[in-house]
Design an enzyme around this catalytic site. Structure first.
Site, short mmCIF file in Angstrom:
data_model
loop_
_atom_site.label_atom_id
_atom_site.label_comp_id
_atom_site.label_asym_id
_atom_site.label_seq_id
_atom_site.Cartn_x
_atom_site.Cartn_y
_atom_site.Cartn_z
N THR A 201 0.90 -1.15 0.00
CA THR A 201 0.00 0.00 0.00
C THR A 201 0.93 1.18 0.00
O THR A 201 2.02 1.07 0.54
CB THR A 201 -0.81 -0.01 1.32
OG1 THR A 201 -1.80 -1.02 1.24
CG2 THR A 201 -1.48 1.32 1.62
N ARG A 229 -13.77 -7.70 -1.10
CA ARG A 229 -13.07 -7.41 0.16
C ARG A 229 -12.50 -5.98 0.13
O ARG A 229 -11.92 -5.54 -0.84
CB ARG A 229 -11.93 -8.41 0.35
CG ARG A 229 -11.12 -8.22 1.64
CD ARG A 229 -9.84 -7.47 1.41
NE ARG A 229 -9.03 -7.36 2.63
CZ ARG A 229 -7.98 -6.56 2.75
NH1 ARG A 229 -7.61 -5.81 1.74
NH2 ARG A 229 -7.30 -6.51 3.87
N VAL A 230 -12.70 -5.27 1.22
CA VAL A 230 -12.13 -3.94 1.38
C VAL A 230 -11.30 -3.95 2.67
O VAL A 230 -11.76 -4.48 3.68
CB VAL A 230 -13.24 -2.87 1.46
CG1 VAL A 230 -12.69 -1.52 1.86
CG2 VAL A 230 -13.97 -2.77 0.12
N GLY A 231 -10.13 -3.40 2.60
CA GLY A 231 -9.26 -3.37 3.78
C GLY A 231 -9.38 -2.06 4.53
O GLY A 231 -10.37 -1.34 4.45
N ASP A 232 -8.33 -1.74 5.25
CA ASP A 232 -8.30 -0.51 6.06
C ASP A 232 -8.00 0.74 5.24
O ASP A 232 -8.36 1.86 5.66
CB ASP A 232 -7.22 -0.63 7.14
CG ASP A 232 -5.83 -0.82 6.52
OD1 ASP A 232 -5.70 -1.64 5.60
OD2 ASP A 232 -4.89 -0.11 6.93
N1 ASP Z 1 -3.58 -2.53 4.38
C1 ASP Z 1 -3.78 -3.05 3.06
C2 ASP Z 1 -5.03 -3.88 3.05
O1 ASP Z 1 -5.27 -4.63 3.97
C3 ASP Z 1 -2.64 -3.86 2.55
C4 ASP Z 1 -1.27 -3.36 2.85
O2 ASP Z 1 -1.07 -2.35 3.47
O3 ASP Z 1 -0.32 -4.00 2.47
O4 ASP Z 1 -5.74 -3.81 2.09
#
Ligand code: ASP
Length: 342
Positions: A201, A229-232
């Site tokens: 990211t 899927r959605v992350g942070d």
């Molecule tokens: N935080 C991101 C997610 O979970 C992935 C990452 O930071 O590598 O989508």
């Protein structure tokens, strides 16, 4: 994009800016306390910071800098940011991004497909709608209405190779890789192609010459993730938070666990209580490790923060996380401390 090895080699060539005393001092303290300043996650941050610096160094606004900076990474053939990145398990690249300025204005997009610069769309959501977050088809429709071109759906050559490799086992393993010396850096093609490196990211926070803060965060999230899927990263408070009185923070790593503790907001609140950026990031990591118990060994999470004095700091669960820092006369990668050795 520059990887760590190349960066060290460049340093060895003796770029004066890279070896001045100011930088040595910064290496020891992990902080500078200068402004303007921009920091961003991972090795890719070096190139992104250069673009941000063009704006910051010329007296521009932090918000413009953090948008322009991460657009460099979005446009690169990175494994985990932008349309060149790894797809979800159905073979489609879906992107998440958010942005926040010094006035608590924020905008976000998630599960966005076929748009090259999700961060710019997030900024339009912030500036042109009464909302904070748009997702999926609606976000794409908004982007098109705003004049963003609809790109094709063909995977980048590296992403195609990585996906083909992943399909052989089709193993759903939604755990962020833990970096180690054989497996780190989003710009390492062999790992990208083998599908081994499944996340990254870019999160960027900056302070401009006026002392105002802004931040941005953009990603394709976890490689070969479940569709939808959605992350942070697009979630204000989790992947990014800015409070212009206190500081700015961004997160990277296992998004589900960053969301669990509303990570970036937590770091800012700890800074508000007087902790340094590094100490605040460490406390947030400790909280997560306590919650996760033995499972903390299986995940990586890192926080990166900047306070109102221009002091920077980071902390990760595991070693391997680094961030790029740029201020006047200084351009470098800083290795973050970590809680667990491995
Ligand atoms: N935080 C991101 C997610 O979970 C992935 C990452 O930071 O590598 O989508």
């Amino acid at each position: 994009m520059i990887n760590r090895r190349k960066f060290i080699a460049l340093s060895a060539l003796g770029s004066a800016a890279l070896i001045d005393k100011k930088m040595m001092a910064a290496e020891q303290t992990n902080s500078i306390g200068a402004k303007p300043v921009v920091i961003s996650t991972w090795d890719a941050g070096i190139e992104a910071n250069k673009a941000a610096w063009k704006i910051l160094g010329a007296g521009g606004r932090a918000l413009d800098a953090v948008e322009a900076g991460v657009m460099v990474t979005e446009a690169s053939q990175n494994c985990c940011v932008g349309l060149g990145a790894n797809p979800d398990r159905d073979g489609f690249v879906t992107l998440d991004a958010c942005i926040m300025d010094e006035f608590f204005n924020c905008g976000s997009v998630a599960f966005l497909e076929r748009i090259k610069h999700p961060i710019a769309v997030a900024r339009r959501v912030m500036e042109k709608t009464p909302h904070v977050m748009l997702v999926g088809e609606g976000a794409q429709r908004f982007a098109i209405a705003e004049g963003f071109p609809l790109e094709g759906q063909t995977l980048s050559p590296n992403a195609q190779k990585a996906y083909d490799e992943w399909l052989k086992k089709s193993e759903y393993k939604p755990v962020i890789n833990i970096e180690n010396k054989n497996n780190r850096g989003s710009s390492v093609p062999s790992q990208f192609e083998s599908g081994e490196f499944n996340h990254d990211t870019i999160g960027m926070v900056a302070m401009d010459a006026k002392g105002n803060l802004s931040g941005s965060c953009t990603t394709s999230g976890m490689g070969f993730k479940m569709r939808g899927r959605v992350g942070d990263s697009p979630i204000i408070g989790a992947g990014l938070f800015v409070d212009n009185e206190v500081g700015a923070c961004t997160a990277t790593g296992q998004g589900e666990d960053v969301i669990r503790i509303v990570g970036s907001h937590t770091v800012i609140e700890l800074m508000r209580q007087g902790l340094s950026p590094e100490a605040a990031c460490k406390k947030a990591v400790e909280r997560l490790v306590k919650i996760k118990g033995a499972k903390a060994k299986e995940i990586q999470v890192a926080f990166l923060a900047l306070n109102k004095k221009g002091v920077t700091g980071a902390f990760a669960i595991h070693k391997g996380f680094s961030y790029a820092l740029k201020t006047e006369g200084v351009e470098k990668l800083v290795t973050a401390k970590s809680l667990l050795a491995g």
